[in-house]
Write a protein that holds these residues in place. Structure first.
Motif, PDB file in Angstrom:
ATOM      1  N   ALA A  39       0.771  -1.266   0.007  1.00  0.00           N
ATOM      2  CA  ALA A  39      -0.071  -0.137   0.049  1.00  0.00           C
ATOM      3  C   ALA A  39       1.018   1.315   0.186  1.00  0.00           C
ATOM      4  O   ALA A  39       0.190   2.199  -0.650  1.00  0.00           O
ATOM      5  CB  ALA A  39      -0.918  -0.025   1.389  1.00  0.00           C
ATOM      6  N   ASP A  40       2.106   1.235   0.489  1.00  0.00           N
ATOM      7  CA  ASP A  40       2.950   2.354   0.581  1.00  0.00           C
ATOM      8  C   ASP A  40       3.323   2.994  -0.626  1.00  0.00           C
ATOM      9  O   ASP A  40       3.530   4.017  -1.022  1.00  0.00           O
ATOM     10  CB  ASP A  40       4.151   2.024   1.143  1.00  0.00           C
ATOM     11  CG  ASP A  40       4.089   2.228   2.875  1.00  0.00           C
ATOM     12  OD1 ASP A  40       2.986   2.318   3.377  1.00  0.00           O
ATOM     13  OD2 ASP A  40       4.871   1.645   3.805  1.00  0.00           O
ATOM     14  N   PHE A  42       1.283   2.939  -3.175  1.00  0.00           N
ATOM     15  CA  PHE A  42       0.177   3.815  -3.588  1.00  0.00           C
ATOM     16  C   PHE A  42       0.150   5.203  -3.024  1.00  0.00           C
ATOM     17  O   PHE A  42      -0.729   6.189  -3.658  1.00  0.00           O
ATOM     18  CB  PHE A  42      -1.060   3.286  -3.471  1.00  0.00           C
ATOM     19  CG  PHE A  42      -1.424   1.828  -4.395  1.00  0.00           C
ATOM     20  CD1 PHE A  42      -2.260   1.718  -4.942  1.00  0.00           C
ATOM     21  CD2 PHE A  42      -0.618   0.677  -3.968  1.00  0.00           C
ATOM     22  CE1 PHE A  42      -2.593   0.667  -5.698  1.00  0.00           C
ATOM     23  CE2 PHE A  42      -0.698  -0.471  -4.517  1.00  0.00           C
ATOM     24  CZ  PHE A  42      -1.772  -0.518  -5.562  1.00  0.00           C
ATOM     25  N   HIS A  43       0.865   5.787  -2.426  1.00  0.00           N
ATOM     26  CA  HIS A  43       0.826   6.994  -1.720  1.00  0.00           C
ATOM     27  C   HIS A  43       1.364   8.168  -2.673  1.00  0.00           C
ATOM     28  O   HIS A  43       2.270   7.649  -3.579  1.00  0.00           O
ATOM     29  CB  HIS A  43       1.879   7.077  -0.366  1.00  0.00           C
ATOM     30  CG  HIS A  43       1.243   6.775   0.841  1.00  0.00           C
ATOM     31  ND1 HIS A  43      -0.052   7.295   1.397  1.00  0.00           N
ATOM     32  CD2 HIS A  43       1.489   5.778   1.918  1.00  0.00           C
ATOM     33  CE1 HIS A  43      -0.382   6.922   2.468  1.00  0.00           C
ATOM     34  NE2 HIS A  43       0.439   5.836   2.803  1.00  0.00           N
ATOM     35  N   SER A  44       0.874   9.278  -2.610  1.00  0.00           N
ATOM     36  CA  SER A  44       1.380  10.251  -3.543  1.00  0.00           C
ATOM     37  C   SER A  44       2.860  10.771  -2.991  1.00  0.00           C
ATOM     38  O   SER A  44       3.124  10.547  -1.619  1.00  0.00           O
ATOM     39  CB  SER A  44       0.447  11.564  -3.427  1.00  0.00           C
ATOM     40  OG  SER A  44       0.471  12.262  -2.060  1.00  0.00           O
ATOM     41  N   ASN A  47       2.623  12.945   0.135  1.00  0.00           N
ATOM     42  CA  ASN A  47       2.231  12.191   1.295  1.00  0.00           C
ATOM     43  C   ASN A  47       3.470  11.483   1.786  1.00  0.00           C
ATOM     44  O   ASN A  47       3.728  11.465   3.028  1.00  0.00           O
ATOM     45  CB  ASN A  47       1.141  10.996   1.070  1.00  0.00           C
ATOM     46  CG  ASN A  47      -0.236  11.325   1.077  1.00  0.00           C
ATOM     47  OD1 ASN A  47      -0.429  12.739   1.193  1.00  0.00           O
ATOM     48  ND2 ASN A  47      -1.219  10.595   1.065  1.00  0.00           N
ATOM     49  N   GLN A  61      -6.131  13.460   3.599  1.00  0.00           N
ATOM     50  CA  GLN A  61      -4.867  12.881   2.545  1.00  0.00           C
ATOM     51  C   GLN A  61      -5.083  11.429   2.485  1.00  0.00           C
ATOM     52  O   GLN A  61      -4.384  10.772   1.645  1.00  0.00           O
ATOM     53  CB  GLN A  61      -3.401  13.106   3.435  1.00  0.00           C
ATOM     54  CG  GLN A  61      -3.463  14.537   3.272  1.00  0.00           C
ATOM     55  CD  GLN A  61      -2.521  15.007   4.505  1.00  0.00           C
ATOM     56  OE1 GLN A  61      -2.416  14.736   5.523  1.00  0.00           O
ATOM     57  NE2 GLN A  61      -1.282  15.965   3.954  1.00  0.00           N
ATOM     58  N   ARG A  62      -5.600  10.830   3.283  1.00  0.00           N
ATOM     59  CA  ARG A  62      -5.683   9.332   3.490  1.00  0.00           C
ATOM     60  C   ARG A  62      -6.826   8.671   2.447  1.00  0.00           C
ATOM     61  O   ARG A  62      -6.755   7.743   1.722  1.00  0.00           O
ATOM     62  CB  ARG A  62      -5.804   8.593   4.688  1.00  0.00           C
ATOM     63  CG  ARG A  62      -4.723   8.375   5.509  1.00  0.00           C
ATOM     64  CD  ARG A  62      -4.891   7.699   6.869  1.00  0.00           C
ATOM     65  NE  ARG A  62      -3.730   7.711   7.589  1.00  0.00           N
ATOM     66  CZ  ARG A  62      -3.633   8.727   8.626  1.00  0.00           C
ATOM     67  NH1 ARG A  62      -4.602   9.530   8.964  1.00  0.00           N
ATOM     68  NH2 ARG A  62      -2.358   8.780   9.403  1.00  0.00           N
ATOM     69  N   TRP A  65      -5.869   7.877  -1.356  1.00  0.00           N
ATOM     70  CA  TRP A  65      -5.043   6.425  -1.329  1.00  0.00           C
ATOM     71  C   TRP A  65      -5.889   5.309  -0.990  1.00  0.00           C
ATOM     72  O   TRP A  65      -5.681   4.250  -1.524  1.00  0.00           O
ATOM     73  CB  TRP A  65      -4.206   6.746  -0.176  1.00  0.00           C
ATOM     74  CG  TRP A  65      -3.015   5.580   0.214  1.00  0.00           C
ATOM     75  CD1 TRP A  65      -2.175   5.219  -0.455  1.00  0.00           C
ATOM     76  CD2 TRP A  65      -3.248   4.912   1.654  1.00  0.00           C
ATOM     77  NE1 TRP A  65      -1.572   4.101   0.189  1.00  0.00           N
ATOM     78  CE2 TRP A  65      -1.993   4.039   1.413  1.00  0.00           C
ATOM     79  CE3 TRP A  65      -3.771   5.272   2.717  1.00  0.00           C
ATOM     80  CZ2 TRP A  65      -1.795   3.171   2.614  1.00  0.00           C
ATOM     81  CZ3 TRP A  65      -3.579   4.446   3.727  1.00  0.00           C
ATOM     82  CH2 TRP A  65      -2.401   3.627   3.851  1.00  0.00           C
ATOM     83  N   ALA A  68      -7.910   4.321  -4.050  1.00  0.00           N
ATOM     84  CA  ALA A  68      -7.246   3.589  -4.819  1.00  0.00           C
ATOM     85  C   ALA A  68      -6.949   2.261  -4.682  1.00  0.00           C
ATOM     86  O   ALA A  68      -6.749   1.359  -5.602  1.00  0.00           O
ATOM     87  CB  ALA A  68      -5.542   4.544  -5.040  1.00  0.00           C
ATOM     88  N   CYS A  87      -1.019  -2.976   4.050  1.00  0.00           N
ATOM     89  CA  CYS A  87      -1.727  -1.944   4.670  1.00  0.00           C
ATOM     90  C   CYS A  87      -1.952  -1.580   5.834  1.00  0.00           C
ATOM     91  O   CYS A  87      -2.524  -2.328   6.775  1.00  0.00           O
ATOM     92  CB  CYS A  87      -2.878  -1.689   3.652  1.00  0.00           C
ATOM     93  SG  CYS A  87      -3.815   0.040   3.943  1.00  0.00           S
ATOM     94  N   TYR A  94     -11.369   3.583   7.582  1.00  0.00           N
ATOM     95  CA  TYR A  94     -10.306   3.183   6.608  1.00  0.00           C
ATOM     96  C   TYR A  94     -10.744   1.675   5.954  1.00  0.00           C
ATOM     97  O   TYR A  94     -10.709   1.399   4.859  1.00  0.00           O
ATOM     98  CB  TYR A  94      -8.880   3.177   6.872  1.00  0.00           C
ATOM     99  CG  TYR A  94      -8.459   4.472   7.698  1.00  0.00           C
ATOM    100  CD1 TYR A  94      -9.083   5.547   7.610  1.00  0.00           C
ATOM    101  CD2 TYR A  94      -7.172   4.419   8.412  1.00  0.00           C
ATOM    102  CE1 TYR A  94      -8.562   6.711   8.111  1.00  0.00           C
ATOM    103  CE2 TYR A  94      -7.035   5.446   8.985  1.00  0.00           C
ATOM    104  CZ  TYR A  94      -7.437   6.961   8.743  1.00  0.00           C
ATOM    105  OH  TYR A  94      -7.107   8.136   9.240  1.00  0.00           O
TER     106      TYR A  94
END
Length: 182
Positions: A39-40, A42-44, A47, A61-62, A65, A68, A87, A94
């Protein structure tokens, strides 16, 4: 043969940073054939930069993510592919977003004491998540509710033992023993 597709399985290995999510998820993937994602990844970039600076993300911000990640699992489900995702999924809200992807998501919560996790984080090299964010992650963490499909394992066991226990507790077929959703 009717050509019916095997049902897919979608597992999220969750917990705070340093719990061993990636190691355990990769190990499960190797033995079962479930498609792995971190999952990391997929972070912008924004972020990642914020977390690298020791500033926790807020929910605004989450959300993109998490959507996605749910979309990635839903796309794999549409292809008939089972998945395993490393994740954090710390809050029920979440996990609820992740459950909006494929029709069924199961969770494997890797749980450990603050001392054990802090020790692991102090020895970890090359990860952007600083140990200073552990306390905020632990404060954010909401345990699985009784209505959430999942298993909790203590991370005091060796990674190989956690992988074996997870496969057994989740009832995942090993490669070569049944269609693993590939």
């Amino acid at each position: 043969m009717t050509g019916e597709r095997q049902p897919t399985r979608h597992i999220v290995v969750m917990g705070v940073s340093g719990a061993g999510k990636t190691t355990v998820a990769r190990g499960i993937s190797e033995l079962t054939g479930l498609r792995f994602a971190e999952a990391d990844e997929f972070h912008s970039a924004a972020n990642v930069a914020q977390m690298r600076a020791g500033i926790p993300l807020d929910d605004a911000q989450r959300w993109p993510w998490l959507r996605a990640l749910a979309g990635w699992m839903a796309d794999r489900h549409a292809e008939g592919v089972s998945t395993i995702l490393a994740c954090s999924a710390l809050k029920r809200a979440y996990r609820d977003v992740l459950r909006q992807g494929p029709p069924d998501v199961e969770f494997l919560h890797l749980e450990g004491t603050a001392e054990l996790i802090r020790d692991r984080l102090s020895r970890r090299v090359g990860h952007y998540m600083p140990a200073s964010l552990l306390d905020s992650q632990r404060a954010t963490l909401e345990q699985l509710d009784p209505d959430e499909s999942g298993v909790v394992l203590q991370v005091t066991a060796a990674p190989a033992e956690l992988v074996t226990a997870a496969i057994e507790r989740l009832g995942l077929p090993l490669l070569g023993t049944a269609a693993a959703g590939r």
